[in-house]
Design a protein around this motif. Structure first.
Motif, PDB file in Angstrom:
ATOM      1  N   LEU A  98      92.289  -7.895  72.729  1.00  0.00           N
ATOM      2  CA  LEU A  98      91.929  -6.743  73.736  1.00  0.00           C
ATOM      3  C   LEU A  98      92.257  -5.617  73.182  1.00  0.00           C
ATOM      4  N   LEU A  99      91.525  -4.722  72.583  1.00  0.00           N
ATOM      5  CA  LEU A  99      91.782  -3.695  71.921  1.00  0.00           C
ATOM      6  C   LEU A  99      91.621  -2.320  72.868  1.00  0.00           C
ATOM      7  N   THR A 100      92.432  -1.425  72.420  1.00  0.00           N
ATOM      8  CA  THR A 100      92.594  -0.066  73.129  1.00  0.00           C
ATOM      9  C   THR A 100      91.707   0.883  72.087  1.00  0.00           C
ATOM     10  N   LEU A 101      90.599   1.435  72.647  1.00  0.00           N
ATOM     11  CA  LEU A 101      89.673   2.263  71.708  1.00  0.00           C
ATOM     12  C   LEU A 101      89.605   3.506  72.532  1.00  0.00           C
ATOM     13  N   PRO A 102      89.114   4.530  71.750  1.00  0.00           N
ATOM     14  CA  PRO A 102      89.001   5.810  72.058  1.00  0.00           C
ATOM     15  C   PRO A 102      88.043   5.875  73.601  1.00  0.00           C
ATOM     16  N   GLY A 103      88.615   6.175  74.885  1.00  0.00           N
ATOM     17  CA  GLY A 103      87.744   6.133  76.107  1.00  0.00           C
ATOM     18  C   GLY A 103      87.984   4.936  76.757  1.00  0.00           C
ATOM     19  N   GLY A 104      88.368   3.814  76.222  1.00  0.00           N
ATOM     20  CA  GLY A 104      88.606   2.615  77.008  1.00  0.00           C
ATOM     21  C   GLY A 104      89.068   1.516  76.439  1.00  0.00           C
ATOM     22  N   TYR A 105      88.732   0.024  76.984  1.00  0.00           N
ATOM     23  CA  TYR A 105      89.216  -0.957  76.340  1.00  0.00           C
ATOM     24  C   TYR A 105      87.917  -1.950  75.933  1.00  0.00           C
ATOM     25  N   LEU A 106      88.073  -2.899  75.118  1.00  0.00           N
ATOM     26  CA  LEU A 106      87.229  -3.603  74.455  1.00  0.00           C
ATOM     27  C   LEU A 106      87.840  -5.359  74.512  1.00  0.00           C
TER      28      LEU A 106
END
Length: 291
Positions: A98-106
């Motif tokens: 569960l990644l934190t990425l620019p603008g949201g989560y993946l």
């Protein structure tokens, strides 16, 4: 990671469920799982959770839910009984899943199974088989796609704006696949086999013209012309009362074809292909559903 949303939500990492029981973290996971391997914007998650009326602490609260999900994923990674070697499981952390990425989560599926993606793949194969005239292949493939459903999408998830919209989209996709599978069965002469199913479907989707057209054809080819005409009359009444509409020209032509066909007694126990020719009723074709 294996993901099921076509029914109850079930998300498994290394064979261990990571689905929380608390409603809002469950909503977050459902939306992330549906869009696995794609970034889900924070704004979409906030809208899903609070439907346009977020609290001032919305982003902080969302981060808390993400942390709770990562705790479940960490526990699954530690207890996992999947196919990966132990060393590889140890290298994979919750933040890799569960990644934190620019603008949201993946949510990373890691190449695992997804019932939605498999449904869409099989449905696409089924539609191509229909276009190619391979009705047996279409029926078989579309039936396999429909077997992936165990209930309504997100059946045990509290849905907000985003999930409700996605559930409706998925239901329309399911109904389209079902419609085409029945059409393939009718083309194969399986009119008696689909009668019970169409009885239920036309009761559930009371203004869906194509399902009613298929029901009329199946009844007529089974030697039940009067009941086929009753289906038309009932649909016409429902459309007029509920929507202020008349049946489409195509459905009216189908009714006329049945009226002008030979009496029910002439049908007899004919073989499927012979019965279809005797009835001289066109296939339902791609009618536009009225909802």
């Amino acid at each position: 990671m294996d993901i099921d949303v076509l029914g109850a939500l079930d998300v498994r990492e290394n064979g261990v469920s990571v689905a929380p029981t608390a409603p809002k973290p469950r909503q977050v996971l459902a939306l992330l799982a549906l869009h696995a391997d794609r970034v889900v914007p924070v704004a979409s998650l906030v809208e899903e959770l609070w439907s346009g009326r977020p609290p001032r602490s919305a982003r902080t609260t969302l981060q808390t839910y993400v942390l709770q999900l990562r705790e479940l994923i960490s526990a699954a990674l530690a207890r996992g009984t999947g196919q990966q070697p132990a060393a590889e499981r140890e290298r994979r952390t919750a933040k890799d899943v569960l990644l934190t990425l620019p603008g949201g989560y993946l949510l990373s599926s890691g190449g695992g199974a997804s019932d939605v993606r498999e449904f869409e793949r099989l449905a696409g194969l089924g539609y191509r088989a229909m276009d190619a005239g391979d009705f047996a292949g279409a029926s078989r493939t579309l039936a396999s796609a429909l077997d992936l459903w165990s209930g309504s999408a997100f059946a045990d998830v509290q849905t907000g704006v985003q999930l409700a919209m996605e559930a409706k989209r998925l239901e329309e996709s399911r109904l389209c696949a079902l419609d085409q599978r029945i059409e393939a069965d009718l083309r194969l002469g399986r009119h008696r086999e689909v009668l019970a199913e169409l009885t239920v479907l036309t009761s559930r989707y009371r203004t869906h013209e194509n399902l009613h057209a298929q029901f009329m054809i199946a009844l007529h080819r089974s030697g039940r012309r009067g009941e086929a005409l009753d289906v038309y009359r009932q649909l016409r009444t429902t459309l007029g009362r509920d929507l202020g509409l008349e049946p489409s020209p195509r459905l009216r032509r189908l009714q006329h074809s049945i009226l002008m066909a030979a009496p029910e007694t002439a049908m007899g126990p004919a073989a499927p292909a012979r019965a279809a020719r005797a009835a001289q009723v066109p296939h339902a074709g791609p009618l536009t559903p009225t909802h």
